[in-house]
Design an enzyme around this catalytic site. Structure first.
Site, short mmCIF file in Angstrom:
data_model
loop_
_atom_site.label_atom_id
_atom_site.label_comp_id
_atom_site.label_asym_id
_atom_site.label_seq_id
_atom_site.Cartn_x
_atom_site.Cartn_y
_atom_site.Cartn_z
N SER A 1 30.91 90.63 -7.88
CA SER A 1 31.45 89.57 -7.03
C SER A 1 30.38 89.01 -6.12
CB SER A 1 32.60 90.11 -6.17
OG SER A 1 32.09 90.92 -5.12
N ASP A 2 30.47 87.72 -5.80
CA ASP A 2 29.71 87.23 -4.66
C ASP A 2 30.22 88.00 -3.45
OD1 ASP A 2 28.02 85.79 -3.03
OD2 ASP A 2 28.59 83.84 -3.83
N TRP A 3 29.40 88.09 -2.42
CA TRP A 3 29.67 88.98 -1.31
C TRP A 3 30.94 88.55 -0.58
CZ3 TRP A 3 26.41 90.66 -4.30
CH2 TRP A 3 25.57 91.74 -4.06
#
Length: 820
Positions: free
Chosen positions: A231-233
């Site tokens: 995932s993106d952060w």
């Protein structure tokens, strides 16, 4: 890369290890243990898998002033080289940097498309064209992974603008997805990338961290991707939907929706243990590839790493290869160093180079060569005179230089005792994720920047405090500013790091009289890993009108005037989109005044993406340098003086007016952003054929896609189409050696069939030749160049096609036809 035998052994080791892990351990492996790392599992020989931001440098787990990184040119610059081998060099340099810092995975490259130049993160992507994006991305991934470091291609998919980026739902046709936005990911997955980042945004009703159709069905299924999807952060916000939708890793540790919640979901039967096992297999495969798992050999043996790369030389070479000479009237460039006696260098950005964009792409470089410094060093026998002229920066630059010596940053505990101290070149301190390893976060109470300020001029200087938390600024022992800048509940990423607020204080100072300056930041409890603190300084300056007058006068007295203009971090950054393509401040007026004073005016545009140039027809030359990295000034001097040719070609179209753009809007309506232009983005919109309903022949771009001049001339002598390739012969007809980018476009000869642009890029190749020499290149014409996505599959559109060998999309030199 691993052989088939090694892959088989690796997978056997995975199954063996998987059989020894209990469910708790397997679930724990899927979420960050902190901001940058996945947890280690010592009992199976698994080390903590460590990631770091890129794409132009390697920050590492500590974004620290005493841990500087190389700063390469921006991704738009890399794409402007039109050379995958240059991109591969960038990947190799960053792979070497990663290995020296213990980084296993670099969060790069970004291969979203330039749908609109208003996109705030435009500089961090490559191009408006999917083929060029894919080729440059493959070069980068290849170079990085040849060094044993995993690339994480991002942001999958349609993360092409920043407004409401966490929540926007992009509505885009399947045809546009397949023919444009998915192409770079598809090609890079086929080339063997080891991980993919799932984006914040949604696509057609589902967020990308939950997108079963695009992640499980397409990426892992149809394309056969065997790596990990991360995932993106903070992009993962649900438990079951993300776990079943194909996400393998939720980052970072804080705010992750997995852990105990995912464990409970598995035990309740909402997520199967088979799905958990698949994620663990992918993590173990990734860890093995990058050498973080002792049970298997890494994908690339250490003996094959390219070591000892000269990062400064590489940064300089990449920059010179990326610079685009957009205009060069009457051979204004290159300059003759032996004949030039006085050079005027003008603009605030000539002294304070914009070498990178804002946001997560930011790194702290080892050094920066400004345009002023580069030209001064390269012209020892000429007089180089500098004037500010116009300053577009809304915030003061970090204090640096001989007036500030030394500059020190210190972490202290609650009693005021020093826990860590370091000398820094500029008064700008950031930690993101971790404090220095020697510091126990629980004991850190304050961070400060201190320096002795000895002004060079008497008058009213401006000091600025900028940081996240409680700030106190003291000058000569007296408190001149104290305030709590942000509330404890504020998000440090979207406030301090992306939209900082500056607080200025006027200070009277006397030339030569030293005074102690201390800026203190009180760290919020629980926010030790997010520290940002800058002490800004501005010298006394005249009013804006006087600065312009001074620049015009200096230019009038010089043999040549070099004006450096560009954007600022408040214009081009992650976190927000641009509202205008105009240059900030009074820079347009500066160029106009200088051009009126000196006909030999060279404008250097220091911006990561297109800007408007109302003065373009009045200047002798325009050189586009993008965000050129730490060697900016050295590379600029090389090109201006003809030691290197400006090797770049435009990776995206530059408009004459904003209203001419095929795609303007990056702002969602009711939470959705509709890609109504479908496949007609970038030059495809500018050159749309008669069936597209976007006839734009009355609106020519200022500089078309693929445009770029060199210091020699070329003749296109022949073009044939044979055995699925365009064979092109070009000859250097100039007086010096040079480089040409041969671009091959195809286009249908009739308007029948689906809506398509007049032409589209099918392939390209770089050639070099000495004066008078000819070179022949063979450029494959892939089957996909003649296909459209139609009714769930690729369909070849039969007919007769033009095949054009061109110097840009608008400059076909020689044409052939082919029946398909």
């Amino acid at each position: 890369m691993m052989t088939r035998v090694e892959q088989t052994a690796h997978r056997a080791a995975i199954e063996s290890a998987l059989a020894t892990l209990d469910l708790d351990t397997k679930v724990r492996l899927l979420t960050g243990q902190d901001y940058w790392r996945l947890p280690a599992v010592p009992e199976i020989g698994l080390a903590a898998l460590t990631m770091s931001d890129g794409p132009i440098g390697v920050r590492g787990v500590v974004w620290s002033p005493d841990n500087p990184s190389v700063a390469l040119p921006s991704p738009t610059a890399l794409a402007a080289t039109w050379d995958p081998e240059v991109s591969r060099l960038a990947g190799r340099v960053l792979g070497q940097e990663c290995r020296s810092r213990g980084i296993h995975i670099l969060l790069a490259p970004t291969v979203n498309l330039h749908r609109s130049p208003l996109g705030g993160r435009h500089f961090e992507c490559y191009s408006e064209d999917p083929l060029l994006t894919a080729e440059i991305g493959i070069g980068y991934v290849t170079g990085l992974q040849e060094q044993g470091v995993g690339a994480q291609v991002k942001h999958f998919v349609a993360n092409d603008s920043e407004t409401d980026r966490f929540t926007v739902d992009v509505r885009v046709s399947q045809r546009a997805l397949r023919e444009l936005y998915l192409v770079p990911f598809e090609r890079i997955v086929a080339a063997g990338v080891w991980s993919v980042m799932a984006a914040y945004n949604g696509v057609n009703g589902s967020t990308m961290t939950e997108h079963d159709e695009l992640v499980n069905g397409l990426l892992k299924g149809e394309w056969g991707f065997d790596g990990a999807v991360v995932s993106d952060w903070t992009a993962a916000r649900t438990t079951v939907a993300t776990a079943t939708g194909g996400l393998d890793v939720a980052m970072p540790a804080f705010a992750a929706p997995w852990g105990d919640k995912l464990l409970a979901a598995v035990r309740a039967g909402d997520v199967s243990e088979e799905q958990i096992d698949d994620k663990v297999r992918r993590i173990l495969l990734l860890a093995g590839r990058v050498g973080a798992w002792s049970q298997v050999p890494p994908a690339v043996p250490a003996s094959s790493f390219a070591g000892g790369l000269d990062v400064d030389a590489a940064a300089r070479e990449i920059a010179t290869r990326s610079f685009v000479l957009a205009r060069n009237e009457n051979g204004a460039l290159p300059l003759d160093a032996g004949a030039v006696r006085k050079v005027a260098v003008l603009g605030a950005l000539a002294d304070d180079a914009r070498i990178l964009g804002g946001g997560s792409a930011r790194v702290l470089p080892r050094h920066i060569v400004s345009p002023l410094a580069g030209l001064t060093a390269a012209l020892p026998d000429a007089e180089v005179v500098y004037a500010v002229g116009a300053d577009p920066r809304p915030e003061l630059a970090a204090a640096t230089g001989l007036e500030w010596t030394p500059i020190t940053t210190t972490l202290r505990d609650a009693a005021g005792d020093a826990l860590y101290e370091s000398t820094i070149d500029a008064a700008d301190v950031r930690w993101m994720g971790d404090l220095p390893e020697s510091v126990d976060p629980a004991t850190a109470a304050t961070v400060e920047i201190s320096a002795t300020f000895t002004p060079s001029v008497t008058g009213t200087h401006l000091l600025a405090a900028n940081g996240f938390g409680g700030l106190v600024l003291r000058v000569g022992g007296e408190t001149v500013f104290e305030d709590q800048v942000y509330a404890p509940g504020d998000d440090p990423v979207t406030t301090a790091f992306l939209t900082p607020v500056e607080h200025r204080v006027p200070v009277e100072a006397v030339a030569g009289k030293p005074v102690d300056v201390v800026l203190t930041h009180r760290i919020y409890p629980g926010r030790h890993g997010f520290v940002t603190l800058t002490l800004g300084h501005g010298r006394p300056v005249a009013d804006a009108g006087t600065l312009l007058d001074e620049a015009a006068q200096v230019a009038a007295e010089a043999d040549v005037a070099v004006v450096v203009v560009g954007t600022t971090e408040e214009v081009e950054s992650e976190g927000f989109d641009r509202t205008t393509l105009g240059l900030p401040g009074r820079q347009d007026e500066l160029v106009a005044r200088v051009a009126a004073a000196n006909p030999r005016t060279v404008v250097v545009v220091n911006a990561g993406s297109p800007v408007l140039m109302p003065w373009v027809d009045d200047v002798a030359a325009v050189l586009l340098t993008w965000f050129p990295g730490q060697e900016a000034g050295a590379a600029l001097a090389d090109v201006l003086l003809g030691l290197a040719e400006p090797g770049g070609r435009l990776p995206t179209t530059w408009p004459r007016a904003t209203a001419d753009l095929p795609v303007l809007s990056t702002t969602p309506t009711d939470g959705t952003l509709t890609y109504a232009e479908d496949v007609l983005i970038g030059y495809r919109g500018w050159t749309a054929g008669p069936t597209a309903g976007l006839e734009r022949r009355d609106r020519e771009p200022l500089f078309p896609f693929g445009h770029g001049l060199g210091y020699t001339t070329w003749a296109y002598e022949s073009l044939t189409v044979e055995n699925g390739a365009a064979v092109v012969t070009v000859r250097n007809t100039g007086a010096r050696a040079g480089r040409e980018v041969v671009q091959v476009y195809v286009g249908a000869t009739t308007g029948d069939g689906p809506v398509r642009p007049a032409r589209w890029l099918a392939g390209f190749a770089s050639v070099t030749a000495a004066p008078g020499d000819a070179v022949t290149v063979r450029i494959p014409l892939p089957e996909r160049a003649f296909q459209v996505w139609d009714d769930g599959g690729w369909r070849t559109v039969a007919g007769t096609y033009r095949v054009e060998a061109s110097a840009s999309v608008n400059d076909p030199k020689i044409t052939a036809t082919v029946d398909v």
